[in-house]
Design a protein around this motif. Structure first.
Motif, PDB file in Angstrom:
ATOM      1  N   UNK A  98       4.503  60.690  57.357  1.00 10.67           N
ATOM      2  CA  UNK A  98       3.337  60.760  58.207  1.00 10.67           C
ATOM      3  C   UNK A  98       2.772  59.272  57.880  1.00 10.67           C
ATOM      4  N   UNK A  99       2.351  59.625  57.226  1.00 11.70           N
ATOM      5  CA  UNK A  99       1.380  58.249  55.851  1.00 11.70           C
ATOM      6  C   UNK A  99       1.945  57.307  55.864  1.00 11.70           C
ATOM      7  N   UNK A 100       2.784  56.986  56.496  1.00 10.85           N
ATOM      8  CA  UNK A 100       3.863  55.443  57.639  1.00 10.85           C
ATOM      9  C   UNK A 100       3.109  55.509  58.496  1.00 10.85           C
ATOM     10  N   UNK A 101       3.391  57.274  59.144  1.00 11.96           N
ATOM     11  CA  UNK A 101       3.477  56.806  61.151  1.00 11.96           C
ATOM     12  C   UNK A 101       2.089  56.657  61.277  1.00 11.96           C
ATOM     13  N   UNK A 102       0.823  56.900  60.154  1.00 12.69           N
ATOM     14  CA  UNK A 102      -0.510  57.104  60.526  1.00 12.69           C
ATOM     15  C   UNK A 102      -0.838  55.296  60.031  1.00 12.69           C
ATOM     16  N   UNK A 103      -0.391  54.374  59.121  1.00 12.92           N
ATOM     17  CA  UNK A 103      -0.515  53.291  58.878  1.00 12.92           C
ATOM     18  C   UNK A 103      -0.087  52.173  60.207  1.00 12.92           C
ATOM     19  N   UNK A 104       0.911  52.716  60.335  1.00  8.17           N
ATOM     20  CA  UNK A 104       2.031  51.812  61.706  1.00  8.17           C
ATOM     21  C   UNK A 104       0.365  52.026  62.977  1.00  8.17           C
ATOM     22  N   UNK A 105      -0.252  53.149  62.830  1.00 10.31           N
ATOM     23  CA  UNK A 105      -1.037  53.373  64.287  1.00 10.31           C
ATOM     24  C   UNK A 105      -3.077  52.636  64.333  1.00 10.31           C
ATOM     25  N   UNK A 106      -2.619  52.334  62.485  1.00  8.64           N
ATOM     26  CA  UNK A 106      -3.800  51.893  62.545  1.00  8.64           C
ATOM     27  C   UNK A 106      -5.082  52.931  61.839  1.00  8.64           C
ATOM     28  N   UNK A 107      -4.474  54.233  61.864  1.00 10.01           N
ATOM     29  CA  UNK A 107      -5.604  55.057  60.988  1.00 10.01           C
ATOM     30  C   UNK A 107      -6.020  55.143  59.642  1.00 10.01           C
ATOM     31  N   UNK A 108      -7.055  55.863  59.504  1.00 12.31           N
ATOM     32  CA  UNK A 108      -7.376  56.129  58.284  1.00 12.31           C
ATOM     33  C   UNK A 108      -7.868  56.521  57.745  1.00 12.31           C
ATOM     34  N   UNK A 109      -7.662  57.565  56.545  1.00 14.37           N
ATOM     35  CA  UNK A 109      -7.207  58.596  55.740  1.00 14.37           C
ATOM     36  C   UNK A 109      -8.552  59.302  55.468  1.00 14.37           C
ATOM     37  N   UNK A 110      -9.314  60.702  55.512  1.00 16.82           N
ATOM     38  CA  UNK A 110     -10.418  60.925  54.588  1.00 16.82           C
ATOM     39  C   UNK A 110      -9.935  61.763  53.952  1.00 16.82           C
ATOM     40  N   UNK A 111      -9.216  62.255  52.593  1.00 18.62           N
ATOM     41  CA  UNK A 111      -9.103  62.417  51.924  1.00 18.62           C
ATOM     42  C   UNK A 111     -10.047  63.609  51.466  1.00 18.62           C
ATOM     43  N   UNK A 112     -11.498  63.598  50.746  1.00 17.12           N
ATOM     44  CA  UNK A 112     -12.168  63.967  50.743  1.00 17.12           C
ATOM     45  C   UNK A 112     -12.751  65.027  51.057  1.00 17.12           C
ATOM     46  N   UNK A 113     -12.383  65.042  52.401  1.00 21.78           N
ATOM     47  CA  UNK A 113     -13.178  66.291  54.016  1.00 21.78           C
ATOM     48  C   UNK A 113     -11.898  67.792  53.978  1.00 21.78           C
ATOM     49  N   UNK A 114     -10.794  67.470  53.757  1.00 20.49           N
ATOM     50  CA  UNK A 114     -10.060  69.004  53.651  1.00 20.49           C
ATOM     51  C   UNK A 114     -11.123  69.882  53.555  1.00 20.49           C
ATOM     52  N   UNK A 115     -10.594  70.743  53.527  1.00 24.71           N
ATOM     53  CA  UNK A 115     -11.101  71.751  53.451  1.00 24.71           C
ATOM     54  C   UNK A 115     -10.200  73.519  53.900  1.00 24.71           C
ATOM     55  N   UNK A 116     -10.126  74.568  52.919  1.00 23.17           N
ATOM     56  CA  UNK A 116      -9.379  75.437  52.904  1.00 23.17           C
ATOM     57  C   UNK A 116     -10.147  76.514  52.448  1.00 23.17           C
ATOM     58  N   UNK A 117     -10.844  77.712  53.038  1.00 28.77           N
ATOM     59  CA  UNK A 117     -11.165  78.917  53.154  1.00 28.77           C
ATOM     60  C   UNK A 117     -10.450  79.842  53.104  1.00 28.77           C
ATOM     61  N   UNK A 118     -10.312  80.882  52.291  1.00 29.55           N
ATOM     62  CA  UNK A 118     -10.112  82.253  51.492  1.00 29.55           C
ATOM     63  C   UNK A 118     -10.494  83.449  51.945  1.00 29.55           C
ATOM     64  N   UNK A 119     -11.030  84.397  51.732  1.00 35.81           N
ATOM     65  CA  UNK A 119     -11.514  85.506  51.160  1.00 35.81           C
ATOM     66  C   UNK A 119      -9.874  86.561  50.703  1.00 35.81           C
ATOM     67  N   UNK A 120     -11.368  86.927  49.082  1.00 33.41           N
ATOM     68  CA  UNK A 120     -11.073  88.121  48.270  1.00 33.41           C
ATOM     69  C   UNK A 120     -11.370  89.242  48.380  1.00 33.41           C
ATOM     70  N   UNK A 121     -10.817  89.863  47.630  1.00 33.96           N
ATOM     71  CA  UNK A 121     -11.640  91.089  48.054  1.00 33.96           C
ATOM     72  C   UNK A 121     -11.000  91.835  46.671  1.00 33.96           C
ATOM     73  N   UNK A 122     -11.904  92.399  45.931  1.00 31.40           N
ATOM     74  CA  UNK A 122     -12.103  92.854  44.641  1.00 31.40           C
ATOM     75  C   UNK A 122     -11.688  94.441  45.118  1.00 31.40           C
ATOM     76  N   UNK A 123     -10.645  94.805  44.430  1.00 31.18           N
ATOM     77  CA  UNK A 123      -9.924  96.531  44.938  1.00 31.18           C
ATOM     78  C   UNK A 123      -8.899  97.041  43.831  1.00 31.18           C
TER      79      UNK A 123
END
Length: 238
Positions: A98-123
């Motif tokens: 995918x990195x190669x595909x993005x380079x071929x299309x001239x796209x720039x990555x922004x790795x610092x912008x990624x995030x993920x949310x999960x929930x935790x429940x104390x029990x």
């Protein structure tokens, strides 16, 4: 396929990707939605070639990707095997493509912008309460324990955040009668400090940094807690 340890992911040196929670994440910037759709199509073709595909979200000027294997194999020290949702070699191979595909299309990555949310429940009784939350969050009993050796609730279609359970069996715990739910915010390691500083500047307080920089607990003015998570062990520091 066998799950990869964080050290193995770091050795892969995927500079445009970040390991958050269970998967590899990337963001590529585009000139618009149509450009993002064309990139997603090219990514789909790359995935077709190996029979594996990422999760894709197309935004107005970006495309977010997550690579994870639904049936990775985790082996305990005694040889016991578990089927888990985690990064495997096929995810690393497709990330490189995918990195190669993005380079071929001239796209720039922004790795610092990624995030993920999960929930935790104390029990103190995850096995008892998990079916209730599986039904409420996903409507699917099979989501309990999906991709996890425990009772964690994970929706196969990724419509809702994963819900995991933390032991709160200590009756002397002063928080046991207060907050039970908390939010896990997974970010790229290079921005974890900035995210924490921003929360503190907004009035929050760091209440536990004993496991920093991997885990830092931040509370708001009412005492509600969230955790900033960064998988620093999956980063190549060479």
């Amino acid at each position: 396929m066998d799950m990869l340890r964080s050290e193995q992911i770091a050795e892969a040196d995927l500079t445009e990707w970040r390991k958050l929670a269970q998967g590899l994440h990337a963001r590529y910037l585009t000139d618009g939605f149509s450009a993002g759709a064309r990139f997603a199509t090219a990514v789909g073709d790359a995935g077709d070639a190996i029979g594996h595909h990422p999760r894709v979200v197309i935004g107005a000027c970006h495309v977010d990707l997550e690579l994870v294997t639904a049936e990775a194999i985790y082996r305990e020290d005694d040889g016991t095997e578990h089927v888990v949702e985690w990064v495997t070699q096929q995810d690393v191979d497709l990330a490189r493509r995918i990195t190669e595909v993005a380079a071929d299309l001239g796209l720039t990555a922004d790795p610092a912008a990624v995030s993920e949310i999960e929930l935790g429940l104390d029990t103190a009784a995850p096995g008892a309460v998990a079916p209730v939350w599986a039904a409420l969050l996903t409507g699917d009993a099979e989501s309990q324990g999906r991709g996890s050796p425990g009772d964690e609730v994970r929706d196969a279609t990724v419509r809702v955040p994963n819900l995991w359970f933390d032991d709160s069996s200590d009756p002397g715990d002063p928080t046991s009668s207060r907050q039970r739910f908390h939010v896990e915010v997974y970010v790229a390691p290079e921005v974890a400090g900035q995210r924490i500083a921003a929360a503190v500047a907004a009035g929050g307080t760091v209440v536990d940094d004993s496991n920093a920089p991997g885990l830092t607990v931040v509370a708001d003015q009412d005492g509600n807690r969230g955790v900033v998570c960064a998988d620093t062990s999956a980063v190549n520091t060479a």
